[in-house]
Design an enzyme around this catalytic site. Structure first.
Site, PDB file in Angstrom:
ATOM      1  N   GLU A 265       0.831  -1.143   0.038  1.00  0.00           N
ATOM      2  CA  GLU A 265       0.213   0.143  -0.158  1.00  0.00           C
ATOM      3  C   GLU A 265       0.820   1.345  -0.077  1.00  0.00           C
ATOM      4  OE1 GLU A 265      -2.398   2.601  -0.390  1.00  0.00           O
ATOM      5  OE2 GLU A 265      -3.298   0.638  -0.244  1.00  0.00           O
TER       6      GLU A 265
ATOM      7  N   SER B 156     -10.397   3.566  -1.397  1.00  0.00           N
ATOM      8  CA  SER B 156     -11.570   4.523  -1.574  1.00  0.00           C
ATOM      9  C   SER B 156     -12.663   4.605  -0.455  1.00  0.00           C
ATOM     10  CB  SER B 156     -12.338   4.668  -2.949  1.00  0.00           C
ATOM     11  OG  SER B 156     -11.346   4.775  -4.040  1.00  0.00           O
TER      12      SER B 156
ATOM     13  N   GLU C 285     -23.286   2.428  -0.923  1.00  0.00           N
ATOM     14  CA  GLU C 285     -24.929   2.052  -1.063  1.00  0.00           C
ATOM     15  C   GLU C 285     -24.575   0.487  -1.356  1.00  0.00           C
ATOM     16  OE1 GLU C 285     -26.403   6.100  -3.183  1.00  0.00           O
ATOM     17  OE2 GLU C 285     -25.796   4.333  -4.305  1.00  0.00           O
TER      18      GLU C 285
ATOM     19  N   TYR D 245     -26.305  -1.318 -15.365  1.00  0.00           N
ATOM     20  CA  TYR D 245     -26.896  -0.958 -14.028  1.00  0.00           C
ATOM     21  C   TYR D 245     -28.498  -1.241 -14.084  1.00  0.00           C
ATOM     22  CZ  TYR D 245     -23.486   1.512 -10.949  1.00  0.00           C
ATOM     23  OH  TYR D 245     -22.457   1.669 -10.139  1.00  0.00           O
TER      24      TYR D 245
ATOM     25  N   SER E  52      -7.569   4.017  -9.924  1.00  0.00           N
ATOM     26  CA  SER E  52      -8.064   4.375  -8.709  1.00  0.00           C
ATOM     27  C   SER E  52      -9.086   5.686  -9.023  1.00  0.00           C
ATOM     28  CB  SER E  52      -7.193   4.511  -7.682  1.00  0.00           C
ATOM     29  OG  SER E  52      -7.964   4.991  -6.476  1.00  0.00           O
TER      30      SER E  52
END
Length: 590
Positions: A56, A64, A82, A200, A291
């Site tokens: 890391e 995140s 969520e 989605y 990222s």
């Protein structure tokens, strides 16, 4: 590696893979994907913890999934997560992670019990005109445009290619509440990928009824770091996993011969000192490529978060890998041409004075400090030039908060428009100026805004994230590398910039964990199936239910559809007393 559904394999324990004691694992990045890979190596791969190494570049794990009290700045969360009940791989992992809050329970138990006792919902999703709820909040207002969404689902990904959402839908579609709900909840913008929007729509079609009031969602008790990351770190530490911080992997040399790709050398810097690790085919390498929060900059209540386009470690590493093989993806597609209008800035406001609370509680109809659900997700200000949204989760959101403090997460979907009150772009604003704009839209009297936005009442920390919406940029097959690239012997890509064979959706915790599970099971030939995503798009009952709610709970006869009366009459006769009639009635369409 294969997929399965049902609970037969879900509760089975895979046996120890042959040769695992001779293998080691090197995981680049301690975001959720990297942490999950380590968990699956231990739990399902029976790999000894001391043979697993995580690298890391930052001094803290989580990627995140953040939540921290930054010295001299205050509480900061760059974004929110969520969750829903059909995050199959996520719940599969967390059932094995011990809770840090409840002795003897798993984190899944902790989360499940919390949601049972305090289920999520929103009492107000859209506001305008300085703090007034939009009259038709709760309705999708799609009308005839609902057929455009159905048309999108019926297309193939190949036929859509790199088409944008704006190129696919009509202007009337973007005037609907559905688009406001969709765009602000998932951070979709018009120039994003129509392919990803289709994914989605298909992935979450079973939640169409619960999107306007957020009853479809589930949230942690605390911020993402405390709730989701710390329990995994504790689990890995209990298994003696090696986690190295301040360690930046800069390149991985891959040997390509006879159609095979073998990672041979990891190049890195440890506390600024260059080092290298020589690898064998038994050394498994898992790379988190790219990222969305790389190169984040932080402002303060009185300082702007400085815009930047610095690539940072994860993007540079991906570029170095991509230069070695076309099979390793095309990172520039995602980071190079982000429109200036894109979302770049979020802010965390810590309310320290009760004078602001009534303006929030009149929208939520809830006590901010009872420890239960507050906004239940974001509230969007539809006439905000920034398309500002804000969310207040269960308080305290940080264990370190004082009893009377409330943390608020704020973001603006559009970055190059001047605010309605501040008359600046959000990326040009200090924390105080973002607060002033927010208070204006809450309906605080103009003569009180300056005082209530001062640091005596509230402390706001803005964050600039140059790549926060890069997941959704238009792409074609091959732009994201496969989890296991063709011919790869020991190199895998994990996280939301890897291409899962499952066609799951990015910008979710589920996708991070799914790609990690797929990579581990592929390398170790795991004998247990990976849970399929819930295929609600192939369930006629879910499709009919979605059709009903997309048309704002109208029966077929009341919908604005081009069905001649005679055909409708004949159709009713044909289906009377049949299973089809039963399905339509169950979905409230008849």
């Amino acid at each position: 590696m294969y997929y399965t559904s049902g609970n037969y394999e879900a509760f089975a324990t895979p046996r120890k893979p042959e040769g695992v004691d001779q293998k080691s694992a090197y995981i680049v990045g301690t975001g959720l994907a990297g942490l999950a890979a380590a968990v699956f190596l231990i739990r399902d791969g029976h790999m000894a913890g001391e043979r697993i190494h995580l690298f890391e570049e930052l001094p803290l794990a989580g990627g995140s999934l953040d939540g921290i009290e930054k010295p001299h700045l205050g509480f900061v969360t760059r974004g929110g997560r969520e969750m829903e009940n059909h995050f199959e791989c996520m719940w599969d992992m967390y059932r094995s992670i011990p809770s840090l809050e409840i002795p003897g329970a798993s984190y899944l138990d902790e989360f499940y019990w919390l949601d049972k006792d305090d289920p999520n919902s929103s009492n107000c999703r859209l506001i305008h005109k300085r703090g007034n709820r939009v009259d038709d909040d709760g309705q999708y207002t799609l009308g005839k445009q609902s057929k455009e969404l159905i048309h999108l689902i019926m297309k193939t990904e190949e036929s859509l290619g790199d088409q944008t959402i704006e190129e696919f839908f009509s202007e009337d579609f973007f005037k609907s509440n559905f688009w406001v709900y969709w765009a602000t909840m998932f951070a979709f913008e018009k120039w994003h990928s129509a392919v990803e929007m289709r994914r989605y729509a298909m992935r979450f079609i079973h939640h169409i009824d619960g999107l306007p009031d957020f009853t479809s969602l589930k949230f942690n008790k605390y911020n993402q770091y405390d709730s989701m990351v710390k329990p995994i770190i504790a689990y890995l530490e209990s298994h003696d996993v090696d986690i190295q911080f301040d360690t930046k992997v800069t390149d991985i040399q891959v040997e390509q011969t006879a159609g095979k790709k073998v990672a041979k050398t990891i190049h890195m810097t440890v506390s600024g000192e260059a080092k290298a690790i020589e690898l064998t085919p038994d050394d498994l390498v898992f790379v988190t490529n790219g990222s969305i929060t790389e190169s984040s900059t932080y402002g303060s209540h009185h300082e702007v978060a400085k815009p930047t386009k610095a690539l940072g470690g994860s993007w540079n590493l991906w570029e170095n890998l991509a230069a070695q093989s076309d099979d390793f993806g095309h990172p520039k597609v995602f980071y190079q041409d982000l429109p200036a209008e894109s979302w770049f800035v979020s802010a965390t406001a810590t309310i320290k004075h009760p004078a602001i609370e009534p303006y929030i509680e009149r929208l939520t109809h809830r006590d901010l400090h009872d420890g239960k659900v507050n906004t239940g997700g974001i509230i969007t200000i539809t006439d905000s030039n920034w398309m500002m949204s804000f969310a207040i989760h269960r308080q305290p959101h940080f264990k370190e908060q004082k009893e009377n403090e409330t943390t608020v997460w704020i973001y603006g979907l559009y970055s190059n428009s001047e605010g309605n009150y501040v008359h600046k772009k959000i990326e040009e604003c200090t924390g105080q100026e973002i607060t002033e704009e927010w208070l204006y839209h809450l309906g605080v009297p103009v003569d009180k805004i300056k005082d209530l936005a001062s640091q005596e009442y509230i402390n706001t920390v803005p964050v600039y994230m140059p790549y926060i919406t890069s997941y959704f940029m238009p792409r074609v097959k091959g732009d994201r590398p496969k989890v296991i690239p063709d011919g790869s012997v020991n190199l895998a890509f994990i996280g939301n910039f890897a291409e899962s064979p499952s066609r799951d959706t990015v910008f979710t915790t589920e996708y991070s964990i799914r790609t990690a599970m797929e990579a581990v099971y592929s390398f170790l030939n795991g004998e247990r199936g990976i849970p399929q995503g819930f295929n609600s798009a192939y369930d006629i009952r879910e499709l009919l239910k979605a059709f009903y709610y997309l048309n704002d709970k109208k029966a077929i006869k009341d919908m604005d559809l081009p069905i001649p009366a005679l055909i409708e009459k004949i159709g009713h006769k044909k289906i009377k007393d049949t299973f089809i009639e039963e399905l339509l009635k169950d979905a409230n369409l008849m």
